[in-house]
Design a protein around this motif. Structure first.
Motif, PDB file in Angstrom:
ATOM      1  N   TYR A  11       0.822  -1.207   0.000  1.00  0.00           N
ATOM      2  CA  TYR A  11       0.000   0.000   0.000  1.00  0.00           C
ATOM      3  C   TYR A  11       0.858   1.260   0.000  1.00  0.00           C
ATOM      4  CZ  TYR A  11      -4.490  -2.386   0.684  1.00  0.00           C
ATOM      5  OH  TYR A  11      -5.627  -3.137   0.515  1.00  0.00           O
ATOM      6  N   ASP A  16      -0.959   4.695  -0.938  1.00  0.00           N
ATOM      7  CA  ASP A  16      -2.284   4.596  -0.313  1.00  0.00           C
ATOM      8  C   ASP A  16      -2.053   4.562   1.196  1.00  0.00           C
ATOM      9  OD1 ASP A  16      -4.776   3.943   0.686  1.00  0.00           O
ATOM     10  OD2 ASP A  16      -5.239   2.526  -0.930  1.00  0.00           O
ATOM     11  N   GLU A  19      -4.804   2.967   3.812  1.00  0.00           N
ATOM     12  CA  GLU A  19      -4.783   1.513   3.917  1.00  0.00           C
ATOM     13  C   GLU A  19      -3.472   1.031   4.541  1.00  0.00           C
ATOM     14  OE1 GLU A  19      -7.210  -0.724   3.347  1.00  0.00           O
ATOM     15  OE2 GLU A  19      -8.490   1.033   3.082  1.00  0.00           O
ATOM     16  N   ALA A  20      -2.367   1.668   4.174  1.00  0.00           N
ATOM     17  CA  ALA A  20      -1.071   1.253   4.714  1.00  0.00           C
ATOM     18  C   ALA A  20      -1.043   1.361   6.230  1.00  0.00           C
ATOM     19  CB  ALA A  20       0.039   2.102   4.105  1.00  0.00           C
TER      20      ALA A  20
END
Length: 214
Positions: A11, A16, A19-20
């Motif tokens: 991610y 991102d 989400e990470a």
């Protein structure tokens, strides 16, 4: 834990951050928060946007080796054993599996790759300004660092024609900011890593059926 780290790394490579953060280790949370805040900040003037892009690049560069190095480049997970499994081998496997955007995914596992991209965006946002010169100079200086980092980095430098990419950035810096210290004294364009010369002397070759080297 390792599976979560892999998800976080993938991610992050895609930038991102929301989400990470769900999967990242506590030690990485602060850096992820910084990047998320900078990339999601509201508009502002052209100067403010460009300055923010430079900060994003600086943050990525300062985080090198902390976000995108582990675990995929440190462990072979099939048997949970340490391994020096190169990105060249990963690319060969990916090509066999016909994975899409393979080089992009592997390139994005280096924080400097992200940093250079944001610096170039900043330079393009304010052409002809001191910020333009500083950002292009930073991007120019990352090229040899990425190329020297691994066998994969060297190979990619040759494939993307690092010489031409570097010269393009250098020429743009000189044309847009000719009076800047970067253009006049600091900047240099780079050539790609040369291929090692192969030794084809008889003692380092296998004889063919007719006694000649093969």
């Amino acid at each position: 834990r390792d599976l979560r780290a892999i998800l976080a790394q993938r991610y992050l490579a895609a930038e991102d951050f929301a989400e990470a953060k769900k999967y990242a280790a506590p030690a990485a949370q602060s850096l992820i928060d910084q990047l998320a805040h900078l990339t999601s900040a509201p508009g502002g003037t052209a100067q403010e946007k460009a300055e923010r892009m430079v900060k994003i690049g600086d943050t990525w560069a300062g985080a090198r080796g902390q976000l995108l190095h582990a675990p995929l480049d440190t462990k072979l997970h099939l048997y949970n054993r340490p391994s020096n499994f190169s990105s060249l081998a990963r690319r060969d496997n990916g090509r066999t599996l016909q994975l899409p955007n393979l080089e992009d995914q592997l390139d994005d596992r280096d924080e400097l790759h992200h940093a250079a991209r944001w610096w170039i965006r900043a330079a393009r946002a304010l052409p002809g300004t001191p910020l333009d010169a500083q950002a292009r100079f930073k991007a120019l200086e990352t090229l040899p660092q990425v190329a020297r980092s691994s066998d994969y980095g060297e190979q990619r430098a040759r494939e993307i024609k690092l010489d031409a990419v570097s010269r393009e950035i250098y020429d743009k810096l000189r044309s847009e900011c000719p009076d800047s210290p970067e253009a006049q004294r600091l900047a240099a364009y780079w050539s790609g890593p040369p291929l090692e010369k192969q030794d084809y002397s008889p003692q380092n070759t296998l004889p063919g059926e007719n006694g000649s080297p093969t």
